[in-house]
Design a protein around this motif. Sequence first.
Motif, short mmCIF file in Angstrom:
data_model
loop_
_atom_site.label_atom_id
_atom_site.label_comp_id
_atom_site.label_asym_id
_atom_site.label_seq_id
_atom_site.Cartn_x
_atom_site.Cartn_y
_atom_site.Cartn_z
N ARG A 53 40.00 48.49 38.91
CA ARG A 53 41.33 48.75 38.34
C ARG A 53 41.42 48.35 36.87
O ARG A 53 42.09 49.01 36.09
CB ARG A 53 42.40 48.01 39.14
CG ARG A 53 42.81 48.77 40.38
CD ARG A 53 43.98 48.08 41.08
NE ARG A 53 43.49 47.75 42.42
CZ ARG A 53 43.63 46.61 43.04
NH1 ARG A 53 44.30 45.64 42.50
NH2 ARG A 53 43.13 46.43 44.23
N LEU A 54 40.76 47.25 36.53
CA LEU A 54 40.80 46.77 35.15
C LEU A 54 39.80 47.48 34.25
O LEU A 54 39.84 47.31 33.03
CB LEU A 54 40.53 45.25 35.12
CG LEU A 54 41.58 44.37 35.78
CD1 LEU A 54 41.07 42.94 35.94
CD2 LEU A 54 42.87 44.40 34.96
N GLY A 55 38.91 48.25 34.84
CA GLY A 55 37.89 48.94 34.06
C GLY A 55 36.82 48.00 33.52
O GLY A 55 36.21 48.27 32.50
N TRP A 56 36.61 46.89 34.22
CA TRP A 56 35.62 45.90 33.79
C TRP A 56 34.27 46.21 34.42
O TRP A 56 34.15 46.31 35.64
CB TRP A 56 36.02 44.50 34.21
CG TRP A 56 37.19 43.92 33.48
CD1 TRP A 56 37.95 44.52 32.51
CD2 TRP A 56 37.74 42.62 33.66
NE1 TRP A 56 38.94 43.67 32.10
CE2 TRP A 56 38.83 42.49 32.79
CE3 TRP A 56 37.42 41.56 34.50
CZ2 TRP A 56 39.60 41.34 32.71
CZ3 TRP A 56 38.18 40.41 34.43
CH2 TRP A 56 39.26 40.29 33.53
N ARG A 57 33.26 46.35 33.60
CA ARG A 57 31.87 46.49 34.09
C ARG A 57 31.40 45.10 34.48
O ARG A 57 31.55 44.15 33.71
CB ARG A 57 31.00 47.07 32.97
CG ARG A 57 29.61 47.37 33.39
CD ARG A 57 29.55 48.68 34.20
NE ARG A 57 28.17 48.95 34.56
CZ ARG A 57 27.68 48.78 35.78
NH1 ARG A 57 28.43 48.34 36.75
NH2 ARG A 57 26.41 49.05 36.03
N VAL A 58 30.88 44.95 35.69
CA VAL A 58 30.50 43.63 36.19
C VAL A 58 29.05 43.60 36.68
O VAL A 58 28.45 44.63 36.95
CB VAL A 58 31.42 43.15 37.34
CG1 VAL A 58 32.85 42.94 36.85
CG2 VAL A 58 31.39 44.11 38.52
N ASP A 59 28.55 42.40 36.81
CA ASP A 59 27.25 42.14 37.43
C ASP A 59 27.51 42.14 38.93
O ASP A 59 28.05 41.17 39.49
CB ASP A 59 26.74 40.77 36.94
CG ASP A 59 25.45 40.32 37.59
OD1 ASP A 59 25.09 40.83 38.67
OD2 ASP A 59 24.83 39.41 37.01
N GLU A 60 27.18 43.25 39.58
CA GLU A 60 27.51 43.43 41.00
C GLU A 60 26.85 42.39 41.90
O GLU A 60 27.45 41.93 42.87
CB GLU A 60 27.15 44.84 41.44
CG GLU A 60 28.00 45.89 40.75
CD GLU A 60 27.32 47.23 40.60
OE1 GLU A 60 26.17 47.39 41.06
OE2 GLU A 60 27.95 48.12 40.01
N GLN A 61 25.62 42.02 41.57
CA GLN A 61 24.90 41.01 42.36
C GLN A 61 25.62 39.66 42.28
O GLN A 61 25.88 39.03 43.30
CB GLN A 61 23.46 40.87 41.85
CG GLN A 61 22.65 39.77 42.50
CD GLN A 61 21.98 40.21 43.79
OE1 GLN A 61 21.99 41.38 44.16
NE2 GLN A 61 21.40 39.26 44.48
N ALA A 62 25.95 39.23 41.07
CA ALA A 62 26.61 37.94 40.89
C ALA A 62 28.00 37.95 41.53
O ALA A 62 28.41 36.96 42.14
CB ALA A 62 26.72 37.59 39.41
N LEU A 63 28.71 39.07 41.41
CA LEU A 63 30.04 39.16 42.00
C LEU A 63 29.97 39.07 43.52
O LEU A 63 30.71 38.29 44.13
CB LEU A 63 30.72 40.47 41.58
CG LEU A 63 32.17 40.63 42.02
CD1 LEU A 63 33.07 39.59 41.36
CD2 LEU A 63 32.67 42.04 41.69
N ALA A 64 29.06 39.81 44.13
CA ALA A 64 28.92 39.78 45.60
C ALA A 64 28.51 38.39 46.07
O ALA A 64 29.11 37.84 47.01
CB ALA A 64 27.91 40.83 46.06
#
Length: 151
Positions: A53-64
Motif C-alpha cells: 500500500r505504501l509502495g515501499w520496496r522491501v527485503d522480503e526475506q528479512a520481513l518474513a
Amino acid sequence: MPKNDEASFLRKLRELENDPDVCELKKYRQHKGNTTFRHCRSVAMESFRLAQRLGWRVDEQALARGAMLHDYHLYTRQEQRINGLRHLLEHPLRASSNAGKVFALTGKEKNIIESHMWPLTLFRPPKSKEAVLVMLADKLCAFREMRGHHE
C-alpha cells in the motif's frame, strides 16, 4: 518503483511456517486465545500488505523472518507469572535471543524483532522500513485480535 514479489514473499513465509522450530509457536496462546504462531503469521501478512500500500520496496526475506520471529519468546505471560508491563518491555529481547540460538539472524532481522514494541522500547527504535512495517503491523494485528478478530 518495482513492486515486491508476493509469490517470493509467500514462499519464504511458507518455509518458515513449516520449520519445526517456528511451529513451536503453536503451543503458546496470546491475544484472546489466538496462538503466537497465528499472530506472527498475521503480522507477516499485514507487514507485506502495508509495504504494498505504501509502495515501499522491501527485503522480503528479512520481513518474513523478522515478522514470524518477532514473538519467539516461547512462553505465555501467565505461565511465567510476568506482569503485563514487564512482558511488553522485555519480550522483544527474549524473542531475539531465542531466535538467534536457532536461526542465523541478520542485523536487520534482529532489529525487526527487538524494535517491534517501539516506542515502549525507547532505546531500540526501528532502523529499517521492514522494522517499521512489523512494528505497525504488530499493533494493528494485536488490536484486531484483542477484539476477537483472527486472520
